[in-house]
Motif scaffolding. Structure first.
Motif, PDB file in Angstrom:
ATOM      1  N   LEU A  56       0.886  -1.168   0.000  1.00 40.69           N
ATOM      2  CA  LEU A  56       0.000   0.000   0.000  1.00 40.69           C
ATOM      3  C   LEU A  56       0.921   1.213   0.000  1.00 40.69           C
ATOM      4  N   SER A  57       0.955   1.923  -1.112  1.00 37.04           N
ATOM      5  CA  SER A  57       1.959   2.977  -1.298  1.00 37.04           C
ATOM      6  C   SER A  57       1.299   4.315  -1.613  1.00 37.04           C
ATOM      7  N   PRO A  58       1.167   5.182  -0.611  1.00 33.65           N
ATOM      8  CA  PRO A  58       0.588   6.509  -0.868  1.00 33.65           C
ATOM      9  C   PRO A  58       1.670   7.502  -1.306  1.00 33.65           C
ATOM     10  N   TYR A  59       1.294   8.336  -2.274  1.00 33.74           N
ATOM     11  CA  TYR A  59       2.177   9.390  -2.776  1.00 33.74           C
ATOM     12  C   TYR A  59       1.431  10.711  -2.756  1.00 33.74           C
ATOM     13  N   PHE A  60       2.108  11.750  -2.311  1.00 30.95           N
ATOM     14  CA  PHE A  60       1.580  13.092  -2.500  1.00 30.95           C
ATOM     15  C   PHE A  60       1.921  13.526  -3.919  1.00 30.95           C
ATOM     16  N   ILE A  61       1.029  14.264  -4.527  1.00 28.88           N
ATOM     17  CA  ILE A  61       1.290  14.927  -5.797  1.00 28.88           C
ATOM     18  C   ILE A  61       1.621  16.367  -5.432  1.00 28.88           C
ATOM     19  N   THR A  62       2.797  16.837  -5.828  1.00 28.17           N
ATOM     20  CA  THR A  62       3.207  18.193  -5.471  1.00 28.17           C
ATOM     21  C   THR A  62       3.435  19.039  -6.729  1.00 28.17           C
ATOM     22  N   LEU A  63       3.199  20.310  -6.563  1.00 20.81           N
ATOM     23  CA  LEU A  63       3.462  21.304  -7.592  1.00 20.81           C
ATOM     24  C   LEU A  63       4.219  22.426  -6.908  1.00 20.81           C
ATOM     25  N   ILE A  67       1.573  20.521  -1.830  1.00 20.02           N
ATOM     26  CA  ILE A  67       0.767  19.324  -2.042  1.00 20.02           C
ATOM     27  C   ILE A  67      -0.544  19.731  -2.712  1.00 20.02           C
ATOM     28  N   ILE A  68      -0.839  19.064  -3.847  1.00 22.28           N
ATOM     29  CA  ILE A  68      -2.085  19.361  -4.566  1.00 22.28           C
ATOM     30  C   ILE A  68      -2.976  18.122  -4.708  1.00 22.28           C
ATOM     31  N   GLY A  69      -2.527  16.991  -4.182  1.00 19.08           N
ATOM     32  CA  GLY A  69      -3.333  15.781  -4.284  1.00 19.08           C
ATOM     33  C   GLY A  69      -2.553  14.569  -3.827  1.00 19.08           C
ATOM     34  N   ASN A  94      -9.545  20.725  -6.451  1.00 23.16           N
ATOM     35  CA  ASN A  94     -10.350  21.298  -7.530  1.00 23.16           C
ATOM     36  C   ASN A  94      -9.648  22.413  -8.301  1.00 23.16           C
ATOM     37  N   GLN A  95      -8.934  23.284  -7.630  1.00 24.99           N
ATOM     38  CA  GLN A  95      -8.322  24.425  -8.316  1.00 24.99           C
ATOM     39  C   GLN A  95      -7.234  24.006  -9.307  1.00 24.99           C
ATOM     40  N   TYR A  96      -6.782  22.732  -9.231  1.00 25.43           N
ATOM     41  CA  TYR A  96      -5.735  22.248 -10.129  1.00 25.43           C
ATOM     42  C   TYR A  96      -6.272  21.333 -11.217  1.00 25.43           C
ATOM     43  N   LYS A  97      -7.571  21.074 -11.209  1.00 25.03           N
ATOM     44  CA  LYS A  97      -8.168  20.198 -12.219  1.00 25.03           C
ATOM     45  C   LYS A  97      -8.290  20.937 -13.544  1.00 25.03           C
ATOM     46  N   GLY A  98      -8.203  20.154 -14.624  1.00 24.06           N
ATOM     47  CA  GLY A  98      -8.372  20.722 -15.963  1.00 24.06           C
ATOM     48  C   GLY A  98      -7.160  21.451 -16.497  1.00 24.06           C
ATOM     49  N   GLY A 100      -4.068  19.740 -16.880  1.00 26.21           N
ATOM     50  CA  GLY A 100      -3.097  18.753 -17.346  1.00 26.21           C
ATOM     51  C   GLY A 100      -2.185  18.224 -16.253  1.00 26.21           C
ATOM     52  N   LEU A 101      -2.351  18.705 -15.030  1.00 28.05           N
ATOM     53  CA  LEU A 101      -1.463  18.299 -13.935  1.00 28.05           C
ATOM     54  C   LEU A 101      -1.724  16.848 -13.502  1.00 28.05           C
ATOM     55  N   ALA A 102      -2.982  16.445 -13.527  1.00 28.88           N
ATOM     56  CA  ALA A 102      -3.313  15.063 -13.146  1.00 28.88           C
ATOM     57  C   ALA A 102      -2.703  14.078 -14.140  1.00 28.88           C
ATOM     58  N   VAL A 103      -2.752  14.414 -15.419  1.00 27.28           N
ATOM     59  CA  VAL A 103      -2.134  13.543 -16.430  1.00 27.28           C
ATOM     60  C   VAL A 103      -0.624  13.469 -16.195  1.00 27.28           C
ATOM     61  N   GLN A 104      -0.011  14.589 -15.855  1.00 31.82           N
ATOM     62  CA  GLN A 104       1.425  14.583 -15.545  1.00 31.82           C
ATOM     63  C   GLN A 104       1.723  13.645 -14.376  1.00 31.82           C
ATOM     64  N   ALA A 105       0.874  13.674 -13.356  1.00 31.12           N
ATOM     65  CA  ALA A 105       1.080  12.805 -12.195  1.00 31.12           C
ATOM     66  C   ALA A 105       0.980  11.341 -12.587  1.00 31.12           C
ATOM     67  N   VAL A 106       0.009  11.019 -13.439  1.00 29.05           N
ATOM     68  CA  VAL A 106      -0.140   9.635 -13.903  1.00 29.05           C
ATOM     69  C   VAL A 106       1.102   9.214 -14.689  1.00 29.05           C
ATOM     70  N   LYS A 107       1.589  10.083 -15.562  1.00 29.53           N
ATOM     71  CA  LYS A 107       2.804   9.775 -16.328  1.00 29.53           C
ATOM     72  C   LYS A 107       3.964   9.475 -15.385  1.00 29.53           C
ATOM     73  N   LYS A 108       4.083  10.263 -14.321  1.00 29.12           N
ATOM     74  CA  LYS A 108       5.175  10.059 -13.354  1.00 29.12           C
ATOM     75  C   LYS A 108       5.083   8.678 -12.698  1.00 29.12           C
ATOM     76  N   ILE A 109       3.870   8.280 -12.307  1.00 30.22           N
ATOM     77  CA  ILE A 109       3.731   6.979 -11.647  1.00 30.22           C
ATOM     78  C   ILE A 109       4.033   5.865 -12.638  1.00 30.22           C
TER      79      ILE A 109
END
Length: 162
Positions: A56-63, A67-69, A94-98, A100-109
């Motif tokens: 079980l591996s939790p990661y913070f998403i940072t910008l 921390i943004i997610g 919410n303020q970071y949705k839409g 492209g940041l979420a896609v960047q996070a997925v690419k990183k993982i």
């Protein structure tokens, strides 16, 4: 804007707990199985397991160090079947949705952890379903998709290899 993933330390549990409450509040739009506690917080009872159970591996998403997610990645030895990884929970404020940041996070993982994946979305969560379809299209990922009941909720389940 550069996204980074940072493993969540046990000493940062309270931050993750707060983000999980926001995430569960958002999910409560799509299920009747999530209820707010008497203290006004949505609780994720298994949170303490993240530092007790291997895989079980939790990661913070940072910008820019903020921390943004978060992402909760399931991996072996927690996973026992044919998949190496599962993105169990994924949340961006919410303020970071839409943007492209979420896609960047997925690419990183996906860069960090390659193998056989599964991802589950509640069918009623149209925004999540659309997001993952966009990810698969942008990253040219071929998925096998099926519907199934997960915890009494109708869900879409995609499997694929990275």
């Amino acid at each position: 804007m550069t996204i980074k993933l940072k493993e969540v330390l046990e000493s940062e549990k309270s931050i993750l707990r707060n983000l999980y409450s926001l995430y569960l509040h958002e999910l409560s739009n799509f299920t009747t199985h999530l209820n707010i506690g008497v203290d006004g917080i949505f609780h994720y009872e298994e949170l303490d397991d993240f530092w007790k159970v291997d895989g079980l591996s939790p990661y913070f998403i940072t910008l820019n160090e903020s921390i943004i997610g978060f992402i909760l990645l399931l991996e072996r030895p927690f996973l026992k079947k044919s998949n190496d990884y599962g993105i169990n929970d994924f949340f961006i404020l919410n303020q970071y949705k839409g943007k492209g940041l979420a896609v960047q996070a997925v690419k990183k993982i996906f860069e960090k952890k390659q193998g056989q994946y599964f991802i589950i979305q509640v069918v009623e969560n149209k925004r999540a379903v659309a997001f993952w379809k966009k990810v698969y299209s942008e990253l040219d990922i071929e998925t096998i998709e099926r519907q199934d009941l997960v915890d009494e909720e109708l869900c879409l389940i995609q499997t694929f290899s990275i």
